[in-house]
Design a protein around this motif. Structure first.
Motif, PDB file in Angstrom:
ATOM      1  N   ASN A 321      28.996  39.629  41.769  1.00  0.00           N
ATOM      2  CA  ASN A 321      28.301  39.063  40.607  1.00  0.00           C
ATOM      3  C   ASN A 321      27.111  38.203  41.013  1.00  0.00           C
ATOM      4  O   ASN A 321      26.068  38.221  40.363  1.00  0.00           O
ATOM      5  CB  ASN A 321      29.265  38.204  39.778  1.00  0.00           C
ATOM      6  N   GLN A 338      33.492  40.585  41.516  1.00  0.00           N
ATOM      7  CA  GLN A 338      34.296  40.736  40.305  1.00  0.00           C
ATOM      8  C   GLN A 338      35.784  40.813  40.609  1.00  0.00           C
ATOM      9  O   GLN A 338      36.601  40.836  39.690  1.00  0.00           O
ATOM     10  CB  GLN A 338      33.845  41.982  39.546  1.00  0.00           C
ATOM     11  N   PRO A 380      36.686  36.215  37.504  1.00  0.00           N
ATOM     12  CA  PRO A 380      35.600  36.346  38.502  1.00  0.00           C
ATOM     13  C   PRO A 380      34.601  35.206  38.411  1.00  0.00           C
ATOM     14  O   PRO A 380      34.378  34.609  37.346  1.00  0.00           O
ATOM     15  CB  PRO A 380      34.954  37.686  38.137  1.00  0.00           C
TER      16      PRO A 380
END
Length: 894
Positions: A321, A338, A380
């Motif tokens: 991410n 994630q 996440p």
């Protein structure tokens, strides 16, 4: 290439270790070491089993690899319908083409290679000649090949397993079916040779493992695995009769073949199906791989017969991410995936990689139940901040989690989560539904962190103790979700940006509001360059504004993206701002000029990017991709003409870099591209930018500074004594004929008669090329050619040419007059200004007496003096203006 990036070029990819293709193990006789080969998409990696260190990376394939196989010398890969054989783990040695469908099974068989495609067409190739030896065709409706194996000691025979559940034994030399095994009512997924001759282990989709004697077509034993289909089978060969089987849920079962029972379980060995499993010969070592992007080496030395993890190489099992460079050396990249893990990847070598673990609210409970079944697993990471100032003393990383109001701390040195969970007490009494921490920053001193909430609150915490240190605003800092927060390098000002289209500047310590800046669109995210105090703000209207935190004004505005901006990063000197967007473009903006310098298009949208503190690499993370891609900055090692791109510029899609960096002795393939409208002609600087300016020659100082001092330099460098030639004695000394040996005396050279020392150089020396060019200017002035010729000559040659202009040097008064006109022309055009000054000084020094005796030369010299004085007065005026402006800026209070 027109349309491609002019600044960044693909270097290599990080974080790839394995995928769904089963691994292969080979033994190198010369090195006496085992190597494991894993597939990573379009290439395969080779690791040594002693340390799991990467040894080589293969060349890239045009598409993803579907199957792997190895023998003692080559590595075979199937990519679409083409099979390639690699030597030394990198270079293509052979290519086998002939399949109409994609190849999914490979088996090296002595000097032959057996391949099977998805239509169950079996082809047997001669490895060296690349010729087709035999072809067999099966009907997928009756016998769809799903497994392939060569029984040990069975000459010229292969065993085929099918999706229908039956097996067939074939002689490939005579092309005859020897026997058909009825099967066990379930599709066969894997066939493995047992250590015993004539015995094979068959894995099925129902979870049944059948140990079968193919010589007598008798089943030795049947075992059942509760975890679904059998994905891999392996046998220990170091003594204990143990068989290992892999499952689709990532568990490994160990079976005792003597007692025909389950010996041990290795649960959660992988996050996904165990696709590759190999035991090292005569060692209690097992290597496994899976589609969770990991390779694990196990040693079976536990008291219950199970194995413990010895070595591991793993990356993200889900796309990252957020990525950021950690530290000032630009060698480590922090990546939040994630999969709720935080990892550090090294740009130097994989052995420096770190896995900080999975985010959890209760790490002790997660260790007991296993991280796969962690009930307290955090979502996440969406944003994080790191600082190296006090990382050896306490936690140095703070993370925000998706949909969660708690911010977690991490310790980079210990490679684990920190002891603090940063949450305000207000959420214990107030409703906290839908509240989440959206942005975080750490002060440059490493003592405080500032967390921005979606509720509009902005809180300050001490990282060492986790104690709450206050909030900005009376009730809340903004009336909308706060999406960005930053603190300057001196801990004086905190800036917050929210969805209410406002930027607010606060006193860091007193929490007092200093200024509010209204924008045209809601803030999406912010990035601060602390050294220059430049703040980049991405807005919801796909534009980027740059705010100067000193003056608190918008100084630049960039627009051009056609979708949501995903990330931004500054160059180390704050001259560039690199932005990425969901429109799959990466754009580089020039802050001093406010223009677009570079733009390139990618196959997958970039979700996060970061520039190294040293400026050598740009790192990017992409949608549905577990890797991190490095792009090298070409401006550091080559000349790049950086000009603003035109408004009609259309970027081209460039290829993502592979896992292998291009070595120095290799060159990229030169692919001919069609002419594009984006092609911009190469910039060529004009000879003279403006008639009011002077242009220097840019030649080395030694070419013109020493012209007037050549005589002194030669006198100083002259040796005190001339070099003495040693008396050369012949190899055979001449003797006088006679009874006694007498050497012949050395013959004396005849003395030369004295000659006159007065030489007429004009009559002996021919006219030089420079003099001919100067002579031609009397009829047709072409002083630019004369200037180019004189520029190319060295100091000694220039001195000789100028001295030869006088009548006693072979020249004439007319040539001297023409040379003065040439100098007047050079001063008028104001080009090669310092060279013209040096030529003038040498000419006046050498021929001063001749000029004073000739009236025509005096007149030309007076005109040259007038022109030179006018130019110097103009330059002196410009110098004085610049000096006055600089002194004012130094002394005045702005």
């Amino acid at each position: 290439m027109p349309g491609a990036s002019q600044i960044f070029v693909g270097f290599r990819a990080l974080g790839y270790y394995s995928n769904h293709v089963p691994l292969q193990v080979r033994y190198h006789q010369k090195h006496q070491e085992h190597y494991v080969i894993t597939c990573v998409g379009k290439a395969f990696h080779t690791y040594n089993c002693s340390k799991l260190g990467i040894v080589s990376v293969s060349d890239s394939h045009p598409d993803s690899i579907s199957c792997l196989a190895v023998d003692a010398y080559l590595v075979f890969t199937g990519c679409r319908n083409v099979i390639r054989a690699f030597e030394r783990g990198r270079q293509v040695k052979h290519t086998y083409e002939g399949h109409q469908k994609d190849v999914h099974l490979l088996l090296p068989f002595s000097n032959h290679l057996i391949s099977v495609d998805v239509d169950s067409v079996v082809k047997i190739w001669d490895i060296q000649s690349e010729e087709l030896y035999l072809e067999m065709t099966f009907d997928n409706r009756t016998f769809e090949i799903s497994a392939l194996m060569h029984p040990s000691t069975y000459l010229n025979k292969i065993l085929l397993g099918s999706r229908q559940g039956s097996m067939q034994l074939w002689n490939i030399r005579t092309n005859k079916l020897l026997h058909t095994f009825d099967g066990w009512g379930s599709p066969i997924t894997v066939i493995e040779q047992a250590p015993a001759v004539d015995v094979v282990a068959v894995g099925t989709e129902s979870g049944q493992i059948v140990v079968h004697n193919i010589k007598f077509d008798e089943t030795v034993m049947k075992l059942y695995q509760d975890w679904g289909p059998i994905t891999a089978i392996g046998f220990r060969t170091d003594g204990p009769p143990v068989m290992a089987t892999g499952s689709t849920v990532g568990h490994i079962a160990l079976w005792d073949l003597e007692e025909r029972r389950l010996l041990a379980q290795m649960r959660e060995a992988h996050w996904t199906a165990v696709t590759g499993m190999e035991f090292l010969p005569s060692e209690p070592m097992m290597i496994t791989s899976a589609a969770d992007n990991s390779i694990k080496e196990w040693v079976l030395d536990q008291s219950d017969g199970s194995g413990r993890l010895l070595r591991m190489r793993c990356g993200h099992r889900a796309p990252p991410n957020r990525i950021r460079f950690h530290g000032n050396n630009g060698q480590n990249i922090l990546s939040a995936g994630q999969d709720s893990t935080l990892q550090s990847f090294s740009t130097v070598h994989d052995r420096h990689n770190k896995n900080l673990g999975q985010a959890s609210m209760n790490r002790q409970q997660a260790k007991k139940k296993g991280i796969k079944n962690d009930e307290h697993k955090l979502p996440p990471i969406t944003d994080f901040a790191s600082e190296t100032t006090r990382q050896s003393d306490w936690d140095s990383i703070v993370c925000c989690h998706r949909g969660h109001k708690v911010a977690s701390t991490w310790n980079y040195q210990k490679c684990t989560m920190g002891k603090h969970k940063l949450e305000h007490d207000r959420w214990k009494t107030e409703s906290n539904m839908g509240v989440e921490a959206q942005a975080v920053t750490i002060t440059s001193c490493g003592n405080f962190c500032v967390i921005a909430q979606s509720s509009g609150h902005v809180d300050v915490y001490n990282i060492q103790s986790g104690i709450y240190r206050g909030s900005y605003g009376d009730l809340r800092a903004h009336n909308a979700s706060v999406r960005g927060v930053a603190v300057d390098g001196l801990n004086q000002v905190t800036v917050t940006g929210a969805a209410d289209c406002s930027l607010k500047f606060w006193k860091f310590k007193s929490k007092q509001l200093l200024h509010t800046l209204e924008l045209d669109s809601p803030v999406a995210q912010m990035v601060l360059h602390r050294e220059s105090n430049m703040l980049a703000v991405a807005c919801d209207d796909f534009s980027v504004v740059v705010v100067d935190m000193e003056t608190r004004r918008v100084v630049r505005r960039f627009s051009g993206h056609r979708n949501r901006i995903t990330d931004m990063t500054f160059s180390p000197d704050a001259r560039w701002l690199v932005t990425s967007s969901m429109d799959c473009t990466v754009r580089t903006w020039d802050l001093p000029t406010g223009s677009l310098l570079d733009c390139f298009l990618l196959d997958a949208a970039c979700t996060s990017l970061t520039l190294s503190p040293t400026g050598d690499f740009l790192a990017t993370a992409h949608v549905d991709d577990v890797g991190i891609y490095l792009w090298s900055n070409t401006t550091l090692y080559s000349h790049v003409s950086l000009r603003p791109l035109p408004s009609t510029y259309q970027p081209l899609t460039i290829v993502m870099p592979g896992t292998r960096a291009l070595s120095d002795d290799e060159e990229e393939e030169d692919i001919a591209e069609p002419e594009s409208a984006n092609e911009i002609p190469a910039f060529k600087s004009p000879d003279q930018i403006s008639a009011e300016l002077i242009t220097l020659s840019l030649l080395p100082d030694s070419r013109w500074k020493s012209l007037t001092n050549l005589e002194l330099i030669k006198k100083r460098n002259k040796p005190k004594e001339p070099p003495k030639v040693p008396k050369a004695a012949p190899f055979f000394l001449p003797t006088i004929p006679g009874l006694e040996i007498k050497f012949a005396p050395e013959e004396q050279a005849p003395k030369e008669e004295p000659s006159s020392k007065i030489i007429n150089l004009g009559s002996l020396q021919p006219q030089s090329e420079f003099q001919r060019l100067l002579q031609g200017c009397m009829d047709k002035p072409d002083y630019d050619t004369v200037r180019s010729r004189l520029r190319d000559l060295g100091p000694s040659a220039v001195d000789m040419e100028i001295r030869s202009l006088a009548p006693e040097g072979g020249g004439s008064v007319a040539l001297m007059e023409e040379f003065l006109k040439f100098l007047h022309h050079v001063f008028t055009t104001r080009q090669d200004f310092e060279l013209a000054q040096a030529w003038t000084g040498l000419f006046l020094k050498v021929h001063g007496s001749v000029i004073t005796s000739e009236a025509q030369l005096q007149q030309q010299a007076q005109q040259l003096l007038t022109t030179q004085e006018a130019i110097w007065q103009h330059l002196q005026q410009k110098f004085n203006q610049s000096i006055c402006l600089i002194n004012y800026l130094k002394s005045a209070t702005l």
